[in-house]
Write an enzyme that holds these catalytic residues in place. Structure first.
Site, PDB file in Angstrom:
ATOM      1  N   ASP A  14       0.819  -1.217   0.000  1.00 52.05           N
ATOM      2  CA  ASP A  14       0.000   0.000   0.000  1.00 52.05           C
ATOM      3  C   ASP A  14       0.853   1.267   0.000  1.00 52.05           C
ATOM      4  OD1 ASP A  14      -1.955  -1.679   2.510  1.00 52.05           O
ATOM      5  OD2 ASP A  14      -2.120  -1.815   0.337  1.00 52.05           O
ATOM      6  N   GLU A 195     -10.890   0.654  -4.279  1.00 47.46           N
ATOM      7  CA  GLU A 195     -10.293   1.094  -3.007  1.00 47.46           C
ATOM      8  C   GLU A 195      -9.028   1.892  -3.308  1.00 47.46           C
ATOM      9  OE1 GLU A 195      -9.531  -2.681  -1.097  1.00 47.46           O
ATOM     10  OE2 GLU A 195      -8.209  -3.343  -2.692  1.00 47.46           O
TER      11      GLU A 195
HETATM   12  C1  6LW Z   1      -5.598  -1.936   1.644  1.00 48.84           C
HETATM   13  C2  6LW Z   1      -6.338  -1.979   0.360  1.00 48.84           C
HETATM   14  C3  6LW Z   1      -5.627  -3.123  -0.225  1.00 48.84           C
HETATM   15  O1  6LW Z   1      -6.111  -1.078   2.595  1.00 48.84           O
HETATM   16  O2  6LW Z   1      -5.478  -4.059   0.774  1.00 48.84           O
HETATM   17  O3  6LW Z   1      -4.473  -4.088  -1.998  1.00 48.84           O
HETATM   18  C4  6LW Z   1      -5.741  -3.396   2.021  1.00 48.84           C
HETATM   19  N1  6LW Z   1      -5.174  -3.134  -1.429  1.00 48.84           N
HETATM   20  O4  6LW Z   1      -6.223  -0.863  -0.470  1.00 48.84           O
HETATM   21  C5  6LW Z   1      -4.756  -3.848   3.025  1.00 48.84           C
HETATM   22  O5  6LW Z   1      -3.463  -3.779   2.457  1.00 48.84           O
END
Ligand code: 6LW
Length: 534
Positions: A14, A195
């Site tokens: 991240d 996300e």
């Molecule tokens: C993070 C989300 C993700 O908050 O996994 O791969 C979660 N992306 O964006 C935890 O790393």
């Protein structure tokens, strides 16, 4: 300059990057590991050095009780008005995917906080709680002086798909809280799992960068743009800007969750998380790591990889040779832990270890069992390669079978191999391995033991891809005694898991001491060597 990806090897997912003058800073997630957030520094994007772990005081962070793979997710680092800003999530509840099956509700608890500091290695502020509506917060500082908080919106309601889009709300930095209304600005693309938002302003466009596809093999960096801040945002016409989805031949897998930074010369670089499976396996024992590569803006104003193929690259520039294997020998002569080491959850490290009780030794106090979500005495570091050896020297005198200390390969409470010294039924000191395995819930195994004489004892782990072996060497002995069994190192990976549980960290190798009798018997460690065998 040659860049070898991943630029941050070992569990560093991240990534969020910012440039201030000639200095680049990269923040990565730390989950249940303490202190919270790692910030690395570089001037050439190739060589990085750990310079700060900003969340280290009890008033900033207390991860006790946080489940495995919860805690600090996806920190976002930014810089505005001469100050560094960090927003991050403390995840307090994850559990299995849904309560009541796929049609059930998905109750999780995400708290988003904001801290700041005038210096990257300064004393960061106490956190200000901003909201709890979802995870992956990020700040956007617009050129009109206003700042905005973005995050993904968590929708717990049955049948809603859980990922409710990207929301924004203004942050009044002077007042220290959000103001105005919360608005969804992007619902995502059909890839789903939208996300990791970051927002940039360039050439009159607002460019939104998100992660989609989930953090496994379908992971992708996705972009959309709009002429107006609140949208509508039009997705990139080519699809993902970068992904290894459906490309098992790509040198890096699971690529997604990116962030952009421009060099002083005007080149745009994309940093992103990736996974390196073991050869001939799908298992990433090193967890998710951080990579970076240059990008280019097309005549149409869209961002693309240099080749336009949306693929990750293993190296930038012609890498004539592999980087030198790491050989790190740490003793415990100082007043603070060597920077590579962390512990789990507690903001009170004095309850689990001391560097002053016996000068020159790291003393671990026998606390709760390995895997405890509260106070376990485990101090460990990330392995950075598929082949490595780790060795320590232990001075420990257990009185009963409930006292154990030694060398551990640890992923989380559901998966570890713990070579420990304890006491047999006849009161004899012995070495054995306690393994907890992720695939059969609660199955654990204790290996055959080897007798250990009086005095200090050296412990050694040697990992070669899937294989782990443990050895012991008593005081005055010249040769290692290898335990008869070998152990599955690849079970300590993101992918080896019971279904529905989060696996977002990576393997650690370190020292542990537990005392189930409650006496708190300490164990002393003289050194810790981490050697990547070439
Ligand atoms: C993070 C989300 C993700 O908050 O996994 O791969 C979660 N992306 O964006 C935890 O790393």
């Amino acid at each position: 300059m040659i860049i070898r990806n991943p630029i941050l090897r070992g569990f560093n997912p991240d990534p969020s990057i910012v440039r201030v003058g000639a200095d680049y800073y990269l923040a990565t997630s730390t989950f249940e590991w303490f202190p919270g957030v790692q910030i690395h520094h570089s001037r050439d994007l190739a060589d990085w050095r750990l310079v700060a772990r900003p969340l280290h005081r009890p008033g900033q962070l207390d991860l006790r009780g946080d489940p495995d793979s919860c805690g600090v997710w996806a920190a976002d680092l930014s810089h505005a008005d001469g100050r560094f800003h960090l927003v991050y999530t403390d995840v307090k509840r994850y559990g299995r995917t849904t309560v009541g099956g796929a049609a059930g509700v998905s109750l999780r608890d995400f708290h988003n906080y904001w801290v700041w500091s005038d210096r990257i290695d300064g004393d960061w502020s106490d956190p200000v709680h901003l909201n709890s509506s979802g995870f992956d917060p990020a700040l956007f500082h617009d050129d009109d002086g206003r700042s905005w908080l973005l995050n993904m919106l968590w929708d717990h309601r049955p049948g809603r798909g859980r990922f409710g889009g990207i929301v924004v709300q203004e942050l009044d930095r002077a007042a220290g809280h959000l103001i105005g209304e919360r608005r969804v600005i992007f619902d995502g693309t059909p890839l789903g799992f939208t996300e990791g938002p970051h927002l940039y302003k360039r050439d009159g466009w607002y460019h939104l960068l998100v992660a989609e596809g989930g953090t496994e093999r379908n992971h992708a960096v996705v972009m959309a743009r709009s002429r107006t801040f609140f949208g509508p945002y039009e997705p990139h016409p080519d699809g993902p800007v970068l992904t290894a989805k459906d490309r098992p031949d790509a040198p890096l897998q699971r690529t997604g969750h990116g962030d952009l930074v421009d060099s002083p010369e005007g080149t745009t670089w994309l940093t992103y998380l990736c996974g390196r499976p073991l050869p001939h396996s799908d298992r990433c024992t090193l967890g998710r790591e951080t990579a970076i590569q240059p990008m280019r803006w097309g005549e149409d104003g869209w961002l693309r990889t240099l080749d336009g193929d949306a693929l990750p690259v293993a190296t930038v520039g012609s890498a004539a040779s592999e980087s030198a294997p790491a050989r790190e020998r740490d003793d415990f002569a100082g007043a603070v832990l060597p920077p590579a080491f962390q512990w789990l959850r507690t903001p009170y490290p004095e309850q689990i270890f001391s560097l002053s009780a016996r000068p020159g030794w790291l003393r671990l106090h026998g606390r709760e069992t390995i895997g405890s979500h509260f106070t376990q005495a485990l101090v460990a570091r990330r392995p950075l390669a598929f082949r490595y050896a780790a060795e320590t020297l232990l001075d420990y005198a257990p009185a009963n079978f409930q006292q154990a200390a030694g060398l551990v390969c640890y992923y989380n409470a559901t998966k570890f191999h713990f070579l420990h010294i304890t006491v047999g039924d006849a009161g004899e000191r012995l070495a054995q391995v306690l393994s907890v395995l992720p695939l059969e819930e609660g199955v654990s195994a204790v290996s055959r033991s080897v007798a250990v004489g009086e005095g200090t004892v050296a412990l050694r782990a040697e990992v070669d891809h899937e294989q782990l072996r443990f050895g012991v060497r008593g005081e005055g002995e010249q040769e290692w005694t290898w335990l008869p069994e070998t152990f599955a190192a690849d079970l300590l990976s993101d992918e080896a898991t019971l279904p529905g549980l989060p696996n977002f960290t990576g393997t650690f190798i370190g020292m542990a001491c537990q005392d189930m009798s409650g006496v708190g018997l300490p164990a002393d460690f003289r050194y810790f060597h981490y050697l990547e065998e070439c």
